[in-house]
Design an enzyme around this catalytic site. Sequence first.
Site, PDB file in Angstrom:
ATOM      1  N   GLU A 284       0.824  -1.218   0.000  1.00  0.00           N
ATOM      2  CA  GLU A 284       0.000   0.000   0.000  1.00  0.00           C
ATOM      3  C   GLU A 284       0.857   1.265   0.000  1.00  0.00           C
ATOM      4  OE1 GLU A 284      -2.936   0.229   3.137  1.00  0.00           O
ATOM      5  OE2 GLU A 284      -4.345  -1.017   2.044  1.00  0.00           O
ATOM      6  N   HIS A 305       9.194 -26.661  -1.781  1.00  0.00           N
ATOM      7  CA  HIS A 305       8.653 -27.834  -2.474  1.00  0.00           C
ATOM      8  C   HIS A 305       7.436 -27.470  -3.317  1.00  0.00           C
ATOM      9  CE1 HIS A 305      11.298 -30.582  -0.155  1.00  0.00           C
ATOM     10  NE2 HIS A 305      11.279 -29.518   0.650  1.00  0.00           N
ATOM     11  N   LYS A 418     -14.048   0.065  -3.287  1.00  0.00           N
ATOM     12  CA  LYS A 418     -15.079   0.425  -2.294  1.00  0.00           C
ATOM     13  C   LYS A 418     -16.214   1.184  -2.982  1.00  0.00           C
ATOM     14  CE  LYS A 418     -12.224   0.812   1.874  1.00  0.00           C
ATOM     15  NZ  LYS A 418     -11.725   1.720   2.888  1.00  0.00           N
TER      16      LYS A 418
HETATM   17  O1  PA5 Z   1      -3.825   0.838   5.778  1.00  0.00           O
HETATM   18  C1  PA5 Z   1      -4.954   1.197   5.543  1.00  0.00           C
HETATM   19  O2  PA5 Z   1      -5.253   2.397   5.561  1.00  0.00           O
HETATM   20  C2  PA5 Z   1      -6.073   0.213   5.217  1.00  0.00           C
HETATM   21  O3  PA5 Z   1      -5.631  -1.073   5.083  1.00  0.00           O
HETATM   22  C3  PA5 Z   1      -7.085   0.243   6.341  1.00  0.00           C
HETATM   23  O4  PA5 Z   1      -6.454  -0.118   7.527  1.00  0.00           O
HETATM   24  C4  PA5 Z   1      -8.251  -0.679   6.053  1.00  0.00           C
HETATM   25  O5  PA5 Z   1      -8.841  -0.360   4.822  1.00  0.00           O
HETATM   26  C5  PA5 Z   1      -9.277  -0.599   7.155  1.00  0.00           C
HETATM   27  O6  PA5 Z   1      -9.716   0.712   7.306  1.00  0.00           O
HETATM   28  P1  PA5 Z   1     -10.478   1.195   8.589  1.00  0.00           P
HETATM   29  O7  PA5 Z   1      -9.592   1.045   9.763  1.00  0.00           O
HETATM   30  O8  PA5 Z   1     -10.814   2.625   8.303  1.00  0.00           O
HETATM   31  O9  PA5 Z   1     -11.714   0.334   8.710  1.00  0.00           O
END
Ligand code: PA5
Length: 441
Positions: A284, A305, A418
């Site tokens: 990310e 393996h 989303k």
């Molecule tokens: O790193 C990030 O921002 C994402 O992976 C969020 O943690 C994930 O989408 C969950 O989001 P939230 O904590 O707002 O529910």
Amino acid sequence: MLKLDLSKLKGFVPEDYLNARENALTKAADMLANHNGPGGDFTGWVTLPRDYDQEEFARIQAAAKKIQQQSQVLLVIGIGGSYLGARAVIDMLCSPNYNLKKKNTPDIYFAGNGLSTDALLELIDLVGDRDFSINIISKSGTTTEPAVAFRIFKDLLEKKYGKEGARERIYATTDKARGALKGLADAEGYEEFAVPDEVGGRYSVLTAVGLLPIAVAGVDICELMGGARQAMEQLSVGGAENPAWQYAAARHALYQAGKKVELLAGYEPAFRFFAEWWKQLFGESEGKDGKGLFPASVEFTADLHSMGQYIQQGERLMFETVVKFAPKGEFLIPNDPDNVDGLNFLSGKPLAFVAEQAMRGTILAHVDGGVPNVLVEMPAISAQCVGYLIYFFEYVCGLSGYLLEVNPFDQPGVEAYKKNMFALLGKPGYEDMKAELEAKL
Ligand code: PA5
């Protein structure tokens, strides 16, 4: 504490790869320290091991104790950065078989990290009649997967204990001011913990997001924070001796030399979810603007393996980062007077010796096959070492993002799915998009 061996990069990257990046690393480290680079508003994690909220930390410890005394099960509801860190640390320090072990702490199940009906039904069944508490974790407070799971388990809890009993068993970790979960927690009177504004989801394991579930599992969170603090202090000293600078420079040089995949390899089954956490952190943070190493992981020796063939001889697009821990215990290979399996040349030798030679042999084979290797060695799987390693990777990730000239602290790409999902589900406000998407299906 951490030993980094970069000798197996020779021939794959220019000799002066670190010197060539010293200016860029100096700039990157300054931006992290001064919170003034791209995404600087989300670099609160840089000093978190020193500047964390002590009052909240004490509340986390007290809440963990209460959950341990009150409940046989803790449900941790969250997804992505709101769950992977806790799961990684609990697996590492308490075992991937934590729920199966005899212990005086609650079983811990992770929910709301997917949308599988079967997994949800199984979880309801697994919790059964046992007393359970919930830690709902969502920074935005609006993420669909955890929100759906929370609605279900909150309802179960209220049916079982009434509103008051449920309130006693629900802990909400969310933004301190905004979001649907914050509103709900205020209205219902749940105990609340904050995800600091200046810390993004994937960097939040050392906040209440990770610390509450980790403390419920019985881990010493002071030790964990202590390890992270040690890393923070050591890695804040810039220069060619800094292992985070070395690793970030190596990753960047390998990427520029054509490697597109970083394969994180561990030799401990307990490391599997740490690798999942690591993949989110780097994926990310770096994967944007058409750039970034693809983070993948393997568990050796099992995956030798299955994936070993590809690593050895497939497309030459990867390098490997191996994380090795010294074992806690010792097991000696027994002797067989008949030597029917021909293994007596190993009799009396520690299993760790066999594992060490397997690792060394694998590194040499992969390097010969065109897969450069980075080796990270840690003295033990302990709370202190895990805390250190978490901070080490976070810091390397921040430096790496800036070397790559991306904002390592946003995740605009996560929004695309989303929005489509909301539109297809008919969420109010997405009507036009729904028609457009349906025409494309
Ligand atoms: O790193 C990030 O921002 C994402 O992976 C969020 O943690 C994930 O989408 C969950 O989001 P939230 O904590 O707002 O529910």
